[in-house]
Design a protein around this motif. Structure first.
Motif, PDB file in Angstrom:
ATOM      1  N   LYS A   1      37.591  51.490  46.078  1.00 10.72           N
ATOM      2  CA  LYS A   1      36.612  52.145  46.939  1.00 10.72           C
ATOM      3  C   LYS A   1      35.582  52.910  46.116  1.00 10.72           C
ATOM      4  O   LYS A   1      34.401  52.939  46.460  1.00 10.72           O
ATOM      5  CB  LYS A   1      37.312  53.090  47.907  1.00 10.72           C
ATOM      6  N   GLU A   2      36.006  53.524  45.030  1.00  7.70           N
ATOM      7  CA  GLU A   2      35.095  54.299  44.188  1.00  7.70           C
ATOM      8  C   GLU A   2      34.122  53.411  43.416  1.00  7.70           C
ATOM      9  O   GLU A   2      32.946  53.726  43.299  1.00  7.70           O
ATOM     10  CB  GLU A   2      35.891  55.155  43.196  1.00  7.70           C
ATOM     11  N   THR A   3      34.630  52.321  42.861  1.00 10.30           N
ATOM     12  CA  THR A   3      33.801  51.468  42.003  1.00 10.30           C
ATOM     13  C   THR A   3      33.172  50.291  42.728  1.00 10.30           C
ATOM     14  O   THR A   3      32.220  49.698  42.226  1.00 10.30           O
ATOM     15  CB  THR A   3      34.624  50.914  40.823  1.00 10.30           C
ATOM     16  N   GLY A   4      33.712  49.926  43.878  1.00  9.16           N
ATOM     17  CA  GLY A   4      33.179  48.774  44.606  1.00  9.16           C
ATOM     18  C   GLY A   4      33.616  47.436  44.037  1.00  9.16           C
ATOM     19  O   GLY A   4      33.054  46.404  44.358  1.00  9.16           O
ATOM     20  N   GLN A   5      34.625  47.433  43.162  1.00  7.70           N
ATOM     21  CA  GLN A   5      35.111  46.185  42.581  1.00  7.70           C
ATOM     22  C   GLN A   5      36.122  45.546  43.540  1.00  7.70           C
ATOM     23  O   GLN A   5      37.188  46.090  43.788  1.00  7.70           O
ATOM     24  CB  GLN A   5      35.777  46.434  41.235  1.00  7.70           C
ATOM     25  N   ASN A   6      35.769  44.381  44.048  1.00 13.53           N
ATOM     26  CA  ASN A   6      36.650  43.689  44.987  1.00 13.53           C
ATOM     27  C   ASN A   6      37.891  43.131  44.314  1.00 13.53           C
ATOM     28  O   ASN A   6      38.898  42.901  44.961  1.00 13.53           O
ATOM     29  CB  ASN A   6      35.895  42.567  45.696  1.00 13.53           C
ATOM     30  N   ASN A   7      37.825  42.924  43.008  1.00 20.19           N
ATOM     31  CA  ASN A   7      38.981  42.363  42.307  1.00 20.19           C
ATOM     32  C   ASN A   7      40.167  43.329  42.338  1.00 20.19           C
ATOM     33  O   ASN A   7      41.313  42.910  42.297  1.00 20.19           O
ATOM     34  CB  ASN A   7      38.615  42.010  40.872  1.00 20.19           C
ATOM     35  N   LEU A   8      39.908  44.620  42.436  1.00 21.33           N
ATOM     36  CA  LEU A   8      40.998  45.585  42.506  1.00 21.33           C
ATOM     37  C   LEU A   8      41.728  45.519  43.843  1.00 21.33           C
ATOM     38  O   LEU A   8      42.897  45.893  43.936  1.00 21.33           O
ATOM     39  CB  LEU A   8      40.471  47.003  42.255  1.00 21.33           C
ATOM     40  N   ASN A   9      41.046  45.028  44.875  1.00 23.02           N
ATOM     41  CA  ASN A   9      41.706  44.859  46.171  1.00 23.02           C
ATOM     42  C   ASN A   9      42.837  43.834  46.075  1.00 23.02           C
ATOM     43  O   ASN A   9      43.857  43.967  46.744  1.00 23.02           O
ATOM     44  CB  ASN A   9      40.703  44.438  47.240  1.00 23.02           C
ATOM     45  N   TYR A  10      42.651  42.812  45.254  1.00 26.39           N
ATOM     46  CA  TYR A  10      43.714  41.825  45.073  1.00 26.39           C
ATOM     47  C   TYR A  10      44.939  42.468  44.427  1.00 26.39           C
ATOM     48  O   TYR A  10      46.074  42.155  44.786  1.00 26.39           O
ATOM     49  CB  TYR A  10      43.229  40.650  44.214  1.00 26.39           C
ATOM     50  N   LEU A  11      44.710  43.361  43.466  1.00 28.48           N
ATOM     51  CA  LEU A  11      45.830  44.048  42.835  1.00 28.48           C
ATOM     52  C   LEU A  11      46.546  44.956  43.836  1.00 28.48           C
ATOM     53  O   LEU A  11      47.771  45.040  43.837  1.00 28.48           O
ATOM     54  CB  LEU A  11      45.349  44.850  41.622  1.00 28.48           C
ATOM     55  N   ALA A  12      45.781  45.619  44.696  1.00 27.26           N
ATOM     56  CA  ALA A  12      46.378  46.480  45.716  1.00 27.26           C
ATOM     57  C   ALA A  12      47.162  45.643  46.725  1.00 27.26           C
ATOM     58  O   ALA A  12      48.279  46.017  47.117  1.00 27.26           O
ATOM     59  CB  ALA A  12      45.297  47.284  46.418  1.00 27.26           C
ATOM     60  N   LYS A  13      46.614  44.521  47.133  1.00 24.86           N
ATOM     61  CA  LYS A  13      47.319  43.643  48.074  1.00 24.86           C
ATOM     62  C   LYS A  13      48.592  43.095  47.448  1.00 24.86           C
ATOM     63  O   LYS A  13      49.629  43.003  48.114  1.00 24.86           O
ATOM     64  CB  LYS A  13      46.413  42.492  48.517  1.00 24.86           C
ATOM     65  N   GLY A  14      48.506  42.722  46.174  1.00 23.42           N
ATOM     66  CA  GLY A  14      49.701  42.239  45.479  1.00 23.42           C
ATOM     67  C   GLY A  14      50.777  43.307  45.436  1.00 23.42           C
ATOM     68  O   GLY A  14      51.964  43.022  45.643  1.00 23.42           O
ATOM     69  N   SER A  15      50.375  44.550  45.205  1.00 20.88           N
ATOM     70  CA  SER A  15      51.345  45.654  45.185  1.00 20.88           C
ATOM     71  C   SER A  15      52.007  45.823  46.543  1.00 20.88           C
ATOM     72  O   SER A  15      53.226  45.988  46.635  1.00 20.88           O
ATOM     73  CB  SER A  15      50.649  46.963  44.798  1.00 20.88           C
ATOM     74  N   CYS A  16      51.215  45.770  47.599  1.00 20.18           N
ATOM     75  CA  CYS A  16      51.769  45.920  48.955  1.00 20.18           C
ATOM     76  C   CYS A  16      52.718  44.772  49.301  1.00 20.18           C
ATOM     77  O   CYS A  16      53.768  44.989  49.906  1.00 20.18           O
ATOM     78  CB  CYS A  16      50.645  45.996  49.977  1.00 20.18           C
ATOM     79  N   ILE A  17      52.345  43.567  48.924  1.00 18.08           N
ATOM     80  CA  ILE A  17      53.196  42.410  49.224  1.00 18.08           C
ATOM     81  C   ILE A  17      54.518  42.508  48.471  1.00 18.08           C
ATOM     82  O   ILE A  17      55.588  42.252  49.034  1.00 18.08           O
ATOM     83  CB  ILE A  17      52.459  41.090  48.905  1.00 18.08           C
TER      84      ILE A  17
END
Length: 156
Positions: free
Chosen positions: A20-36
């Protein structure tokens, strides 16, 4: 298992916050992977096969996030930098071309005019939009000399 789940949850939270701070969408994949993976730890005790499948899916998201951040993102930044550089050079060339004191005319292999600067307009009396795509010789060589040139170039 609880400690591992807490660490994974914290990692997912930090990835989401940073995305959210940097606007990098690639970090969303890492967050989703963590949640999964976190969810797969809960499912694993009841349904072993589904837990394994979710772990594989979570690691795929990790892979996707790492790939995008280490491979795609640098190329995107490079492409943006190259585009800015190209536009800057193009603007400098256009300024030099338009403001030159000499007439600058470019043409293709068929002698058709492809560019015509302001000095050429002043010298020959035609605006650029009037001469684009026309033969240069028909514009600057008088018509009586054009016919003489054609007649003298005929080989007997």
């Amino acid at each position: 298992m609880l400690v591992i789940s807490i660490i994974i949850f914290a990692a997912g939270y930090l990835y989401t916050k940073r995305a959210k701070e940097t606007g990098q969408n690639n970090l969303n994949y890492l967050a989703k992977g963590s949640c999964i993976i976190l969810f797969s730890n809960l499912v694993y005790f009841s349904f072993e096969f589904s837990g394994h499948f979710l772990i594989i899916t979570g690691f795929f998201y990790f892979y996707l996030g790492l790939y995008k951040s280490s491979v795609e993102l640098p190329y995107e930044k490079l492409a943006i930098a190259e585009e800015k550089l190209r536009k800057g050079v193009e603007n400098k060339y256009r300024t030099l071309f338009d403001n030159a004191n000499d007439a600058i005319i470019t043409m293709d292999l068929d002698y058709l005019v492809t560019s015509w600067n302001r000095s050429a307009s002043k010298l020959f009396g035609w605006e650029a939009h009037e001469v684009m795509g026309k033969k240069l010789t028909s514009l600057i060589v008088p018509s009586n000399l054009q016919t003489q040139g054609k007649e003298s170039s005929v080989i007997p």
